[in-house]
Design a protein around this motif. Sequence first.
Motif, PDB file in Angstrom:
ATOM      1  N   GLY A   9      42.493-112.520  39.324  1.00  0.00           N
ATOM      2  CA  GLY A   9      41.274-112.060  38.672  1.00  0.00           C
ATOM      3  C   GLY A   9      40.573-110.919  39.386  1.00  0.00           C
ATOM      4  O   GLY A   9      40.131-109.967  38.759  1.00  0.00           O
ATOM      5  N   TRP A  10      40.475-111.004  40.703  1.00  0.00           N
ATOM      6  CA  TRP A  10      39.730-109.955  41.427  1.00  0.00           C
ATOM      7  C   TRP A  10      40.360-108.598  41.207  1.00  0.00           C
ATOM      8  O   TRP A  10      39.692-107.565  41.203  1.00  0.00           O
ATOM      9  CB  TRP A  10      39.632-110.268  42.917  1.00  0.00           C
ATOM     10  CG  TRP A  10      40.926-110.293  43.665  1.00  0.00           C
ATOM     11  CD1 TRP A  10      41.687-111.386  43.938  1.00  0.00           C
ATOM     12  CD2 TRP A  10      41.617-109.188  44.262  1.00  0.00           C
ATOM     13  NE1 TRP A  10      42.795-111.025  44.649  1.00  0.00           N
ATOM     14  CE2 TRP A  10      42.792-109.692  44.863  1.00  0.00           C
ATOM     15  CE3 TRP A  10      41.359-107.819  44.355  1.00  0.00           C
ATOM     16  CZ2 TRP A  10      43.692-108.888  45.539  1.00  0.00           C
ATOM     17  CZ3 TRP A  10      42.264-107.019  45.029  1.00  0.00           C
ATOM     18  CH2 TRP A  10      43.408-107.554  45.607  1.00  0.00           C
ATOM     19  N   TYR A  46      41.934-107.468  38.442  1.00  0.00           N
ATOM     20  CA  TYR A  46      41.424-106.911  37.194  1.00  0.00           C
ATOM     21  C   TYR A  46      39.949-106.548  37.349  1.00  0.00           C
ATOM     22  O   TYR A  46      39.464-105.623  36.722  1.00  0.00           O
ATOM     23  CB  TYR A  46      41.621-107.901  36.053  1.00  0.00           C
ATOM     24  CG  TYR A  46      43.056-107.987  35.628  1.00  0.00           C
ATOM     25  CD1 TYR A  46      43.603-106.964  34.874  1.00  0.00           C
ATOM     26  CD2 TYR A  46      43.854-109.041  36.007  1.00  0.00           C
ATOM     27  CE1 TYR A  46      44.929-107.008  34.505  1.00  0.00           C
ATOM     28  CE2 TYR A  46      45.188-109.099  35.639  1.00  0.00           C
ATOM     29  CZ  TYR A  46      45.715-108.081  34.891  1.00  0.00           C
ATOM     30  OH  TYR A  46      47.025-108.113  34.531  1.00  0.00           O
ATOM     31  N   GLY A  47      39.264-107.333  38.191  1.00  0.00           N
ATOM     32  CA  GLY A  47      37.856-107.056  38.440  1.00  0.00           C
ATOM     33  C   GLY A  47      37.641-105.632  38.929  1.00  0.00           C
ATOM     34  O   GLY A  47      36.746-104.931  38.466  1.00  0.00           O
ATOM     35  N   LEU A  57      37.968-103.319  36.049  1.00  0.00           N
ATOM     36  CA  LEU A  57      36.829-103.421  35.138  1.00  0.00           C
ATOM     37  C   LEU A  57      35.600-102.748  35.739  1.00  0.00           C
ATOM     38  O   LEU A  57      34.864-102.051  35.042  1.00  0.00           O
ATOM     39  CB  LEU A  57      36.527-104.889  34.827  1.00  0.00           C
ATOM     40  CG  LEU A  57      37.566-105.603  33.964  1.00  0.00           C
ATOM     41  CD1 LEU A  57      37.104-107.009  33.635  1.00  0.00           C
ATOM     42  CD2 LEU A  57      37.810-104.843  32.674  1.00  0.00           C
ATOM     43  N   LEU A  78      31.430-108.811  33.440  1.00  0.00           N
ATOM     44  CA  LEU A  78      32.615-108.272  34.116  1.00  0.00           C
ATOM     45  C   LEU A  78      33.407-109.349  34.861  1.00  0.00           C
ATOM     46  O   LEU A  78      34.623-109.438  34.673  1.00  0.00           O
ATOM     47  CB  LEU A  78      32.228-107.131  35.054  1.00  0.00           C
ATOM     48  CG  LEU A  78      31.865-105.817  34.363  1.00  0.00           C
ATOM     49  CD1 LEU A  78      31.689-104.723  35.384  1.00  0.00           C
ATOM     50  CD2 LEU A  78      32.918-105.420  33.355  1.00  0.00           C
ATOM     51  N   ALA A  87      37.132-110.431  33.898  1.00  0.00           N
ATOM     52  CA  ALA A  87      38.260-110.289  34.823  1.00  0.00           C
ATOM     53  C   ALA A  87      39.069-111.573  34.879  1.00  0.00           C
ATOM     54  O   ALA A  87      40.299-111.551  34.802  1.00  0.00           O
ATOM     55  CB  ALA A  87      37.752-109.914  36.211  1.00  0.00           C
ATOM     56  N   SER A  89      42.923-112.170  33.408  1.00  0.00           N
ATOM     57  CA  SER A  89      44.043-112.457  34.307  1.00  0.00           C
ATOM     58  C   SER A  89      44.722-113.765  33.950  1.00  0.00           C
ATOM     59  O   SER A  89      45.858-113.966  34.342  1.00  0.00           O
ATOM     60  CB  SER A  89      43.564-112.485  35.753  1.00  0.00           C
ATOM     61  OG  SER A  89      43.079-113.752  36.076  1.00  0.00           O
ATOM     62  N   LEU A 119      37.132-113.133  44.440  1.00  0.00           N
ATOM     63  CA  LEU A 119      36.434-112.671  43.243  1.00  0.00           C
ATOM     64  C   LEU A 119      34.936-112.559  43.524  1.00  0.00           C
ATOM     65  O   LEU A 119      34.275-111.608  43.138  1.00  0.00           O
ATOM     66  CB  LEU A 119      36.690-113.626  42.083  1.00  0.00           C
ATOM     67  CG  LEU A 119      36.313-113.004  40.761  1.00  0.00           C
ATOM     68  CD1 LEU A 119      37.522-112.347  40.150  1.00  0.00           C
ATOM     69  CD2 LEU A 119      35.707-113.981  39.823  1.00  0.00           C
TER      70      LEU A 119
END
Lengths: 443, 371
Positions: free
Chosen positions: B191-192, B194-195, B198, B236, B240, B244, B310
């Motif tokens: 996730g982080w 994609y963070g 984003l 956001l 994210a 993910s 994250l």
Amino acid sequence: MSALADGLGQLRRYPSAVAGIAIIAALLAIAAWAVIAIPYGSALELWRGGAQWQQYPVNARPAWVNWFRTSSLPATQRVTSDPATVAVEEYPGARRLVIPIELDYAHREFPSELNLFIDAAYLELEPFLRMTWYTPDARAIPLGGRRVSRAERISISQDLALERRLDALPHVALFADPAVEGRPRALPGRYRLEIEAVVFEPDATLGATLVSYGRVHGLAGTDHQRRDLLVALLWGTPVALAFGLIAAVGTTLTTLFIAAAGVWFGGWLDAFIQRITEVNMILPVLPILVMVGTLYSTSIWLMLGVVVAFGIFSASIKMYRAMLLPIREAPYIEAARAYGVGNTRMILRYMIPRILPVLIPGFVTLIPSFVFLEASLAVLGLGDPELPTWGKVMNDAQSESALYHGYYYWVMGPAVLLMLTGLGFAMLGFALDRIFNPRLRMI
Amino acid sequence: MSERATLPAARWGRLRDLRRIMLFTLLRLGGLLLTVTIGVYLTILIANMGGQVDELRIVQIRSTIADAVRANPAFASMPLDERQALVEGQVQQEIVRLRLDQPFIQRSFDYLWQAMRLDLGRAEQMHSDSGSREVAAIIVERLPATLLLFGTANFLVFFTSIFVALYLSRRYGSLLDRIVIALAPSSAAPGWFYGIFLILIFAFIYPFLPPGGMVRAPPPEDRLTYALSVLQHMVLPVGAMFLSSIFISIYSWRTFFLIHASEDYVEMARAKGLPSSQIELRYVLRPTLPPIVTSFALMLIGLWGGAIILEQVFNWPGLGSLAFRAIGFRDTPVIIASVVIFAYLLAITVFLLDVIYALLDPRVKLGGGGR
């Protein structure tokens, strides 16, 4: 094993698998090339930074950004004085050298910095020099005079007196087009820096290199310490692949062996393995990694060891056990036991190979998760202190607020490579899963 | 027990069943408690590096106190050896306060005993925003932020993926189905990661969302504006996490449902001409309920602790960044507290799952030799 070869042959029918293999092959090629082109020692040396990067620009974007721009950004230009063009006048006790350095500048954007590197040879008496800047439209701007030592960097951009006199940053004022109103633009053409040097010894010589620092550099750009990011992106590849592969192999094989041993011997050993696994499930791996990183060392090999150690008794032991339990009762195992196969041989040659194909997809998809784990640790500031890795580049970018300053390339370079690694292995793994997992095949 | 058996025998049998269930429950609880104890003790050992952290901390204490004394103008005229004695005295006081003078093994069992009783104690370096040194207060202060963010994201992922998966399993091979399969490998990135993308796109290139934090600074007075601001800051990070894990989640549930939809009894129901909604509900969803419940329960425990990275990337004031800071401060009580609560939650969930399994799946019998 022919089933294995057969399954691998089927991969050709999956476009995603072919793409995945292509990405992995490209990454492997980059890794091999990085290791050959930049030996380990010099990669560490380069990444340590320092004087070796002083002729590189700070935070330059990659050269390919010019493809997307209407006005191209300059690259770094280096011009060294030519001894043949030096005019010499002799005086009693001294010589006067006039050294012209000509720079052809073809951009409307300004360079990021302007420095002069002096290379002087003398015994005791330092030469004196005076510099004048001639623009293409024949204006002359005096840059002042000074004594210089043997290897000196004259930072024209950071000359505060000059900045005050020109009323703008020197590298902007020296290149500015006087005809343009409003936002200043650079004037393309041939610039000339004339160095008038007085040397006081008969054998003394003086050479100079003018460096007009670019706003773009190479394929990957440079960071705040002038280091070429290509070094880190290239060397990050073998490091990431090695970390992911070793961690995945280390955990999968040991876990498989332990699960098989537990199933084969059964009894207290099996129960013991189950209990250890349950205890291990409670331990928080990432916080422990962070603890090891802050308390001991952030060496990537230590981290790898800890990751493998905690990965051995992971939850997948339960899954392997469930797969192996029915195999233990299979007739061929009975037959093997009847003709006296030893315990080790039974586990290694009869039980493990039977479930190996089913595990291959999981193994392939495990690799990128470890690659991302390494990047995660580096983003938290626990990257290896010496090795250049993708995660460390991202960490540098984050601590220098790259996104805020608009240095998107700094984050995008390592991020794209990480994404490619993740996608490559995952696409291959998913295709393998559909081939080797019999229940998925009919779907 | 068959119907032909006499009544006393039946009652005796039920009694025996009850005793077996009780015995199994006790054994299971005991085993889980033992597991938690060992896990927590190991964490205590690791968090202190087997006692080595103590020396590190003593060095740290000494240098902090020496700096403080040196910087204090009141002590500037004091003779050197007197000042040395002052520093030494303060260092000893601090060592006694942190109980560093006692052997580590003894302290480690004290820590364990306190942790197992959920007596979380007092933090050594950190304090809550309201100034309390109670570990419980520190954790309770961070808990809502983590629960809000990860609860929202995980509930969203869980229910979206189950419903989309059910839908896709009915029409597998369709374009949408193939798109989801093709996108599933994108979940290899956490996730982080994609963070970061984003944040780059929606906070810097097109700046209409905040890049991090939980609420606007200074926080709005009015409740509604406050909630709206938190909501805006959540978009956001939730996006994210959603991005993910949604595709892999849909993919695996879809595959799972498809495997179960090809069972013989489902074919049978189809052959009988039952409506497809009933087939889905009673023949596909009902037998697959136990695994769904398991993953839901594991997701719920997964909320505890949040995610260190994250939260760091989005600057979210949750339990993950709390753990990260606690490790930085070497604040053992806070680290142990977050682990011990996680361990208890996991153990309770595992136990509850055993019971729920027995209720949901008639094939599983408590005490029937285990799974």
